[in-house]
Design a protein around this motif. Sequence first.
Motif, PDB file in Angstrom:
ATOM      1  N   VAL A   1      50.472   6.869  39.429  1.00 12.67           N
ATOM      2  CA  VAL A   1      50.774   5.460  39.695  1.00 12.67           C
ATOM      3  C   VAL A   1      50.052   4.980  40.952  1.00 12.67           C
ATOM      4  N   LEU A   2      50.147   5.764  42.020  1.00 16.25           N
ATOM      5  CA  LEU A   2      49.522   5.355  43.272  1.00 16.25           C
ATOM      6  C   LEU A   2      48.002   5.334  43.152  1.00 16.25           C
ATOM      7  N   ALA A   3      47.423   6.303  42.458  1.00 15.95           N
ATOM      8  CA  ALA A   3      45.966   6.329  42.270  1.00 15.95           C
ATOM      9  C   ALA A   3      45.495   5.097  41.495  1.00 15.95           C
ATOM     10  N   ALA A   4      46.276   4.696  40.491  1.00 19.04           N
ATOM     11  CA  ALA A   4      45.902   3.505  39.719  1.00 19.04           C
ATOM     12  C   ALA A   4      45.903   2.268  40.609  1.00 19.04           C
ATOM     13  N   ALA A   5      46.873   2.187  41.515  1.00 18.95           N
ATOM     14  CA  ALA A   5      46.939   1.050  42.433  1.00 18.95           C
ATOM     15  C   ALA A   5      45.747   1.056  43.386  1.00 18.95           C
ATOM     16  N   ILE A   6      45.430   2.225  43.905  1.00 17.97           N
ATOM     17  CA  ILE A   6      44.286   2.344  44.813  1.00 17.97           C
ATOM     18  C   ILE A   6      42.987   1.983  44.102  1.00 17.97           C
ATOM     19  N   ASP A   7      42.813   2.512  42.909  1.00 20.95           N
ATOM     20  CA  ASP A   7      41.581   2.262  42.148  1.00 20.95           C
ATOM     21  C   ASP A   7      41.411   0.779  41.830  1.00 20.95           C
ATOM     22  N   ALA A   8      42.511   0.089  41.640  1.00 26.44           N
ATOM     23  CA  ALA A   8      42.449  -1.332  41.284  1.00 26.44           C
ATOM     24  C   ALA A   8      41.916  -2.198  42.420  1.00 26.44           C
ATOM     25  N   VAL A   9      42.020  -1.715  43.655  1.00 24.87           N
ATOM     26  CA  VAL A   9      41.604  -2.540  44.788  1.00 24.87           C
ATOM     27  C   VAL A   9      40.391  -1.977  45.521  1.00 24.87           C
ATOM     28  N   THR A  10      39.808  -0.899  44.992  1.00 25.48           N
ATOM     29  CA  THR A  10      38.723  -0.248  45.739  1.00 25.48           C
ATOM     30  C   THR A  10      37.414  -0.135  44.966  1.00 25.48           C
ATOM     31  N   THR A  11      37.189  -0.978  44.003  1.00 24.35           N
ATOM     32  CA  THR A  11      35.909  -0.947  43.291  1.00 24.35           C
ATOM     33  C   THR A  11      34.775  -1.306  44.243  1.00 24.35           C
TER      34      THR A  11
END
Length: 233
Positions: A68-78
């Motif tokens: 869950v946390l990785a998905a959140a991070i990935d969503a804002v770090t492209t």
Amino acid sequence: MTFKATVLTLYPDMFPGHLGHSLAGRALERGQWQIEPVQIRDFATDKHRSVDDTPAGGGAGMVLKPDVLAAAIDAVTTDDTRPRLLMSPRGRPLTQERVREIAAGDGVIIVCGRFEGVDQRVIDARGLEEVCIGDYILSGGEPAALTLLDAVVRILPGVMGNDLSGVHESFEGGLLEHPHYTRPQVWEEREIPAVLTSGNHKAIDSWRHEQALALTQERRPDLLAKPPQVETK
């Protein structure tokens, strides 16, 4: 480029908090910096929107799930080069030097931990830098994130009316700040030190340095053991 702070949290309503007031608040209104709270729970995939689970190996509390946390991070770090920080009591202590490094960049991504902590795998896999604001435990990373951002935003160019205010203070130059005084000249039979009203700026600078050194020796001798910081102008 406008400094942008993205904060991953379970409590986005806590932001901007006190940073919506005073100098930081006015700077936010002027667009000198931006804050983007992101709800971690939005990236949960089950019907209960679960973000945590029991610790592997047993023990008290709950742990934030890595997926869950990785998905959140990935969503804002492209294609994002901003530093990724995790507010954590086991992190490296936050210093004024690190604050200045962050303020010199385009912004920062901050993960606010909760419960017993964050699954180590996501810390490693997403390169999170663990940062601590003191040797004590908070209920979550949000107050720590606000403290870090307070330290950063105040020294962004143009936020303070006088940029020198961010140079002549504690931890700049490796010393605690000297004492301050203002009118009235005499208050409760206590006078402003005569040197400060002498008009002799060389003597005033010398007095302030001596006071700063004495205070540092008394209260934070550990700072004197560090290499001196070079002041840049």
